[in-house]
Design a protein around this motif. Structure first.
Motif: not given
Length: 403
Positions: A338-355
């Motif tokens: 779970f921790d690995l999957i959650a971290s991958e989701i977070e990385v993907a989100y951060k790539k999109l969260d550019t404003g």
């Protein structure tokens, strides 16, 4: 003449008429008497201008005859006027050496056409046979103006694929699909247009304050639209339309860059277990709903995004505990991390969260990314959205709104 359409008719007439018989001369000869009629106007109430760009697009079959002209050519009276026009302005200027070849080509095109009504075919053939050439040309002109001129069901050009992908294969103005399938073969339902037009002589005052791009053919000045909107823009471009398309193009380019970037992010295959688990829920499945007291969405979704908040709240309350149990089971039996999957989701989100994207758009892009990475297909898109909602609640997606 190979087909009954405006472009083929104009080219055929061009082969049998005396100079000046350039493209603009011939198209002007066929249409200007109609555009000069009272009441024939564009969408802004201005006279229809037969600009060089329109002439080119008509003969290349990129556009249909403008609607204003078509609308003026639907009565018996205009047929009579067309015959008078051909009698006075076309017949006297035919090349006597080549005109017979021209009329024969037109006659063969009428005979070979499978769409024309039998009655109309007999009428046109009889006129030509009986030497009533002006009447033949006049009736043909009004008939082909009312026919489709644009090429339909043409193949997709490989150079267009990046622009199609940028627009997500739908018209950015009306969301109509830009590609259709005929017997499993993709065919184009779009046109690639230049946002800053090639020829702006007809609208120079509109475009005066707008700087011309260094490379007018560059991808940054090109966009795909459905044929109706492409034709409307190419025939009657305005500065207002330009700025609208320019803004859309910039947004599409930015969003596409983010999609390409997020696709480089990895996601564990084990996410399939959760998605298929959600897809397997039936009426008999017992779902323990999350308590409202535990809900965190109020802190993370902006107040103006009410519909998004409603959707995510429903998904979280109903499915959060179910997904949490699936992840816990994967951790216990070693089938997932779970921790690995959650971290991958977070990385993907951060790539999109550019404003550049709204919260709605970020949710859509994340769901699409999960679907593509997991390979579960479109039928499981709802499950992908539920997983995004889970990670919003779990804080990998969206940050707490500052108070």
């Amino acid at each position: 003449m190979t087909e009954l359409c405006f472009a083929e008719f104009a080219k055929c007439l061009q082969s049998g008429i005396q100079p000046p018989n350039d493209d603009k001369d011939v198209v002007g000869l066929l249409l200007s008497w109609i555009t000069d009629m009272p009441g024939v106007a564009d969408k802004k109430g201005n006279p229809v201008n037969i600009a060089p760009s329109l002439v080119s697009d008509l003969l290349k079959r990129k556009v249909d005859v403008p609607k204003a002209i078509k609308n003026a050519c639907t009565t018996k009276k205009v047929v009579t006027e067309a015959i008078k026009h051909c009698t006075a302005n076309v017949i006297p200027y035919l090349n006597p050496i080549l005109s017979d070849d021209m009329f024969e080509a037109m006659g063969k095109a009428v005979e070979a056409d499978t769409i024309i009504a039998i009655k109309k075919k007999k009428e046109l053939t009889a006129l030509l046979k009986n030497g009533k050439e002006a009447e033949f040309l006049g009736q043909m002109l009004i008939y082909i103006i009312n026919r489709e001129n644009r090429v339909s069901n043409s193949s997709i050009v490989s150079d267009d694929i990046p622009l199609l992908a940028e627009a997500d294969y739908e018209c950015p103005l009306c969301h109509a699909p830009l590609v259709d399938y005929v017997k499993n073969t993709p065919v184009k339902k779009y046109e690639v247009i230049k946002i800053y037009p090639d020829d702006i002589s007809a609208v120079v005052s509109e475009f005066d304050p707008i700087p011309k791009p260094k490379k007018i053919d560059a991808p940054g000045n090109r966009i795909v639209l459905c044929r109706d909107h492409a034709e409307e823009y190419m025939v009657e471009p305005t500065a207002e339309d330009y700025f609208r398309l320019r803004e859309i193009k910039d947004r599409l380019s930015s969003t596409y860059s983010l999609r390409v970037d997020i696709n480089d992010a990895t996601l564990e295959d084990e996410i399939q277990n959760v998605l298929y688990g959600l897809a397997g829920i039936t009426d008999d499945t017992e779902l323990e709903e999350l308590s409202l007291d535990a809900l965190r969405l109020d802190q993370k979704i902006l107040p103006e995004n009410r519909l998004l908040k409603n959707d995510e709240t429903t998904r979280v309350l109903r499915y959060y505990n179910f997904i949490d149990n699936l992840f816990s089971a994967m951790d216990r039996d070693g089938t997932g991390d779970f921790d690995l999957i959650a971290s991958e989701i977070e990385v993907a989100y951060k790539k999109l969260d550019t404003g550049q994207l709204s919260q709605d758009e970020i949710v859509e892009q994340l769901a699409e990314w999960i679907k593509n990475k997991s390979g579960v297909g479109n039928r499981n898109m709802r499950a992908c959205h539920i997983v995004v909602a889970y990670f919003i609640q779990n804080c990998e997606v969206f940050r707490e709104i500052p108070k």
